[in-house]
Each structure stands twice: as C-alpha cells, then as structure tokens.
Motif scaffolding. Structure first.
Motif, PDB file in Angstrom:
ATOM      1  N   ARG A  55      -8.479 -35.303 -21.741  1.00 29.87           N
ATOM      2  CA  ARG A  55      -8.464 -34.213 -20.762  1.00 29.87           C
ATOM      3  C   ARG A  55      -8.703 -34.722 -19.340  1.00 29.87           C
ATOM      4  N   THR A  56      -9.253 -35.917 -19.218  1.00 33.45           N
ATOM      5  CA  THR A  56      -9.372 -36.580 -17.916  1.00 33.45           C
ATOM      6  C   THR A  56      -8.900 -38.023 -18.077  1.00 33.45           C
ATOM      7  N   ASP A  57      -8.685 -38.710 -16.953  1.00 33.70           N
ATOM      8  CA  ASP A  57      -8.197 -40.091 -16.989  1.00 33.70           C
ATOM      9  C   ASP A  57      -9.281 -41.117 -16.684  1.00 33.70           C
ATOM     10  N   LEU A 101     -36.665 -49.090  -7.268  1.00 29.74           N
ATOM     11  CA  LEU A 101     -37.091 -49.270  -8.663  1.00 29.74           C
ATOM     12  C   LEU A 101     -36.298 -50.384  -9.336  1.00 29.74           C
ATOM     13  N   TYR A 102     -34.977 -50.267  -9.282  1.00 26.35           N
ATOM     14  CA  TYR A 102     -34.070 -51.249  -9.884  1.00 26.35           C
ATOM     15  C   TYR A 102     -32.677 -50.968  -9.346  1.00 26.35           C
ATOM     16  N   SER A 103     -31.741 -51.836  -9.672  1.00 29.17           N
ATOM     17  CA  SER A 103     -30.354 -51.634  -9.265  1.00 29.17           C
ATOM     18  C   SER A 103     -29.470 -51.444 -10.489  1.00 29.17           C
ATOM     19  N   THR A 104     -28.404 -50.676 -10.304  1.00 30.27           N
ATOM     20  CA  THR A 104     -27.438 -50.456 -11.365  1.00 30.27           C
ATOM     21  C   THR A 104     -26.047 -50.432 -10.743  1.00 30.27           C
ATOM     22  N   ASN A 105     -25.032 -50.306 -11.577  1.00 30.61           N
ATOM     23  CA  ASN A 105     -23.657 -50.182 -11.088  1.00 30.61           C
ATOM     24  C   ASN A 105     -23.131 -48.790 -11.382  1.00 30.61           C
ATOM     25  N   VAL A 106     -22.576 -48.141 -10.369  1.00 31.38           N
ATOM     26  CA  VAL A 106     -21.767 -46.942 -10.602  1.00 31.38           C
ATOM     27  C   VAL A 106     -20.362 -47.451 -10.896  1.00 31.38           C
ATOM     28  N   SER A 107     -19.876 -47.189 -12.099  1.00 29.83           N
ATOM     29  CA  SER A 107     -18.620 -47.788 -12.555  1.00 29.83           C
ATOM     30  C   SER A 107     -17.640 -46.742 -13.055  1.00 29.83           C
ATOM     31  N   ALA A 108     -16.377 -47.163 -13.154  1.00 30.81           N
ATOM     32  CA  ALA A 108     -15.298 -46.292 -13.630  1.00 30.81           C
ATOM     33  C   ALA A 108     -14.928 -46.683 -15.055  1.00 30.81           C
ATOM     34  N   PHE A 109     -14.679 -45.667 -15.892  1.00 34.75           N
ATOM     35  CA  PHE A 109     -14.329 -45.875 -17.296  1.00 34.75           C
ATOM     36  C   PHE A 109     -13.060 -45.098 -17.624  1.00 34.75           C
ATOM     37  N   ALA A 110     -12.249 -45.682 -18.514  1.00 33.42           N
ATOM     38  CA  ALA A 110     -11.002 -45.039 -18.930  1.00 33.42           C
ATOM     39  C   ALA A 110     -10.709 -45.443 -20.370  1.00 33.42           C
ATOM     40  N   LEU A 111      -9.706 -44.805 -20.975  1.00 35.53           N
ATOM     41  CA  LEU A 111      -9.291 -45.200 -22.315  1.00 35.53           C
ATOM     42  C   LEU A 111      -8.783 -46.642 -22.291  1.00 35.53           C
ATOM     43  N   LEU A 113      -9.857 -33.930  -8.851  1.00 36.36           N
ATOM     44  CA  LEU A 113     -11.279 -34.269  -8.948  1.00 36.36           C
ATOM     45  C   LEU A 113     -12.052 -33.122  -9.578  1.00 36.36           C
ATOM     46  N   SER A 114     -12.918 -33.454 -10.535  1.00 35.76           N
ATOM     47  CA  SER A 114     -13.727 -32.415 -11.182  1.00 35.76           C
ATOM     48  C   SER A 114     -15.121 -32.950 -11.467  1.00 35.76           C
ATOM     49  N   MET A 115     -16.043 -32.008 -11.683  1.00 35.15           N
ATOM     50  CA  MET A 115     -17.423 -32.333 -12.027  1.00 35.15           C
ATOM     51  C   MET A 115     -17.722 -31.820 -13.426  1.00 35.15           C
ATOM     52  N   ILE A 116     -18.669 -32.457 -14.080  1.00 31.28           N
ATOM     53  CA  ILE A 116     -19.085 -32.059 -15.427  1.00 31.28           C
ATOM     54  C   ILE A 116     -20.606 -32.005 -15.449  1.00 31.28           C
ATOM     55  N   LYS A 117     -21.152 -31.190 -16.330  1.00 26.98           N
ATOM     56  CA  LYS A 117     -22.607 -30.999 -16.347  1.00 26.98           C
ATOM     57  C   LYS A 117     -23.345 -32.238 -16.829  1.00 26.98           C
ATOM     58  N   THR A 118     -22.850 -32.875 -17.903  1.00 31.72           N
ATOM     59  CA  THR A 118     -23.552 -34.043 -18.458  1.00 31.72           C
ATOM     60  C   THR A 118     -22.568 -35.188 -18.676  1.00 31.72           C
ATOM     61  N   ALA A 119     -23.103 -36.400 -18.732  1.00 37.77           N
ATOM     62  CA  ALA A 119     -22.272 -37.571 -18.990  1.00 37.77           C
ATOM     63  C   ALA A 119     -21.663 -37.512 -20.388  1.00 37.77           C
ATOM     64  N   VAL A 156      -9.876 -37.537 -12.138  1.00 37.65           N
ATOM     65  CA  VAL A 156     -11.165 -38.236 -12.059  1.00 37.65           C
ATOM     66  C   VAL A 156     -12.298 -37.227 -12.214  1.00 37.65           C
ATOM     67  N   GLU A 157     -13.319 -37.608 -12.973  1.00 38.32           N
ATOM     68  CA  GLU A 157     -14.460 -36.710 -13.186  1.00 38.32           C
ATOM     69  C   GLU A 157     -15.765 -37.483 -13.043  1.00 38.32           C
ATOM     70  N   TYR A 158     -16.813 -36.756 -12.639  1.00 38.01           N
ATOM     71  CA  TYR A 158     -18.145 -37.356 -12.482  1.00 38.01           C
ATOM     72  C   TYR A 158     -19.194 -36.284 -12.732  1.00 38.01           C
ATOM     73  N   PRO A 159     -20.440 -36.657 -13.049  1.00 40.64           N
ATOM     74  CA  PRO A 159     -21.483 -35.665 -13.317  1.00 40.64           C
ATOM     75  C   PRO A 159     -21.888 -34.910 -12.053  1.00 40.64           C
ATOM     76  N   ARG A 160     -22.021 -33.605 -12.195  1.00 39.38           N
ATOM     77  CA  ARG A 160     -22.433 -32.761 -11.078  1.00 39.38           C
ATOM     78  C   ARG A 160     -23.784 -33.212 -10.515  1.00 39.38           C
ATOM     79  N   GLY A 161     -23.876 -33.285  -9.192  1.00 40.58           N
ATOM     80  CA  GLY A 161     -25.145 -33.605  -8.556  1.00 40.58           C
ATOM     81  C   GLY A 161     -25.388 -35.084  -8.306  1.00 40.58           C
ATOM     82  N   VAL A 162     -24.468 -35.962  -8.789  1.00 44.23           N
ATOM     83  CA  VAL A 162     -24.627 -37.398  -8.505  1.00 44.23           C
ATOM     84  C   VAL A 162     -24.150 -37.633  -7.073  1.00 44.23           C
ATOM     85  N   TYR A 163     -25.110 -37.767  -6.191  1.00 42.31           N
ATOM     86  CA  TYR A 163     -24.855 -37.717  -4.743  1.00 42.31           C
ATOM     87  C   TYR A 163     -23.873 -38.782  -4.288  1.00 42.31           C
TER      88      TYR A 163
END
Length: 261
Positions: free
Chosen positions: A186-188, A117-127, A169-175, A147-154
């Motif tokens: 609470r996360t870095d 469909l299209y391309s995107t970047n999976v990127s890291a964000f911090a304060l 490492l932890s997962m969260i329900k939504t972005a 480090v945290e990421y949305p649950r189910g992002v393969y």
C-alpha cells in the motif's frame, strides 16, 4: 527640613517593587518545581514507543540509571508523539525521553538537555525487489514513490514536506502499521528510526511473504532528552549524568543487551 514627602514617595516605590516581584513569581506557567516536590511524586516522562517494544525497553534502562543517580523516582508514560508534546508543553508531564536537536526551536516551553543520549539513523525501507538507493532527504526529489512516516516524528515531517509532493506523502500512527502497509504494497517507502524498524521486521516476518530491506540513510540523528521549563534547574545535573554514562559506555552496553547489535 520636612522629609515626609520623600518618605511617602519611598514607601510608594517600595510597595510597587514588592508588587512587581510578587507578580513575576505568580504568573501562570512560570512556577518552578523543586527537589522537595519530587520527594512526593515521580518525574513524569512521555515516550512515543509502546510498552513492550525494544525502544521502550532501551530507554527504560537508560532512564532507570539516570534517575538512580539523581536519587529521584520517575515514571515513563507511553503517549503518541503529538499528544505527548502537548502534555509536556503544558506542564502536565515533566519531560520527553527523546527528540531531535532542532525540536526546541519551535517549542519554546521546553528545555533541551545539553548532552545527547545517543545517536541513531533515520532510514528508508522498501520491499526487497525495490532496487532504489537513497542518500539523504534530497535524493527523494523527482521520484513518485508513495512515502510514509510515523505521525509526530519532527525531523521526518520537516524534511519530507520539502522533497515529496503532498499527494505522495502520508503519515501513520505507529511504525508497526507503517511496516504492515509496506509489506502488503500500500506504500512504497517507509521512513523511521532504525532502532524501531529492525526489531519490527523480525517480529512481522510471518505477516507477509514479502521482505523489507533498507534502501538508504536519510540522516544520522543525535537524540536528546527534553524537560519542561519549570524543571530547568535539573538540566545541568541531567547533562552531567548522561555524559558520565556515555563515558562509561553504558548506552552501548544497553543497546547490545536490548537490540543485540
């Protein structure tokens, strides 16, 4: 010559062949849909971004044009990633809007549409006061950030489990929840699709005095439509339509309309 035994054997083999053919068509889960079925109901697509989000709007524009060219009705249903997969894998839903290329490797009942469909970047964000710069998944090795990421992002799940210790490492329900946890310390590091995160940073700018910036691209990722195997007859035409739309520059036009970049 008495041909009765030969005729008898032929009748036996014919019935056996008919039985095997019938069995092949009625096995559970293998029955295919047809174009006639979609004259009476919409094609049901799972999406993992909530209605009202920019990602939801972007994909709605894309799929509205895809199914217009197919002359078929469709419906997008917001379902969290894991439950969305379960509904598509079981055939309750007909497909998923976006998944990565390797998703099919571990999900054999799903068919990847050949054209991305299209391309995107999976990127890291911090304060913003975090000066770390990351370049790919392996650049996280040896660090002790939470480090945290949305649950189910393969793609994130697959790679982060290799480079980040389980206790960090932890997962969260939504972005949205992920960015909020980042803003209050609470996360870095939060890792997700740029097209999802950037609009959230703008909408949450009054949530905290802290600000967030991108600290690196983990991986550029082409995204693909997936359909249940019962709908595999649609794959060639879907791939053809998506390629036509990309050749017409429609994906970039929709992106500009929705994300303004």
């Amino acid at each position: 010559m008495n041909l009765t035994p030969i005729k008898g054997r032929w009748q036996h083999y014919r019935y056996l062949l008919l039985f095997l053919l019938l069995f092949a068509f009625i096995q559970p889960g293998t029955a295919q849909t047809t174009s006639d079925e979609f004259r009476t109901r919409p094609f049901l697509l799972a999406i993992n971004r909530p209605e009202g989000s920019l990602a939801y709007t972007y994909l709605s524009l894309i799929y509205s044009e895809v199914f217009k060219r197919l002359n078929m009705a469709f419906e997008i249903k917001y379902i969290p990633l894991k439950r969305g997969f379960e509904n598509v894998a079981s055939g309750k839903l007909d497909g998923e809007t976006t998944r990565v290329f390797t998703y099919q490797d571990s999900h054999p009942t799903l068919i990847r549409v050949t054209e991305s469909l299209y391309s995107t970047n999976v990127s890291a964000f911090a304060l913003s006061d975090v000066k770390l710069q990351l370049h790919g998944w392996n650049s996280l090795i040896g660090h002790h950030y939470k480090v945290e990421y949305p649950r189910g992002v393969y793609i994130s799940e697959l790679n982060l489990n290799k480079v980040v210790p389980p206790e960090h490492l932890s997962m969260i329900k939504t972005a949205t929840q992920g960015i909020k946890k980042l803003l209050i310390g609470r996360t870095d590091i939060f890792i997700d699709d740029e097209l999802v995160v950037y609009p959230l940073l703008d909408s949450l700018k009054d949530f905290s005095a802290n600000t967030v910036h991108k600290i690196g691209v983990m991986q550029p990722v082409p995204l693909y439509m997936y359909i249940h195997e019962k709908n595999k007859w649609l794959e060639p035409r879907l791939s053809e339509i998506i390629k036509e739309m990309k050749d017409e520059n429609l994906m970039k036009q929709y992106r500009k309309i929705v994300f303004n970049f």
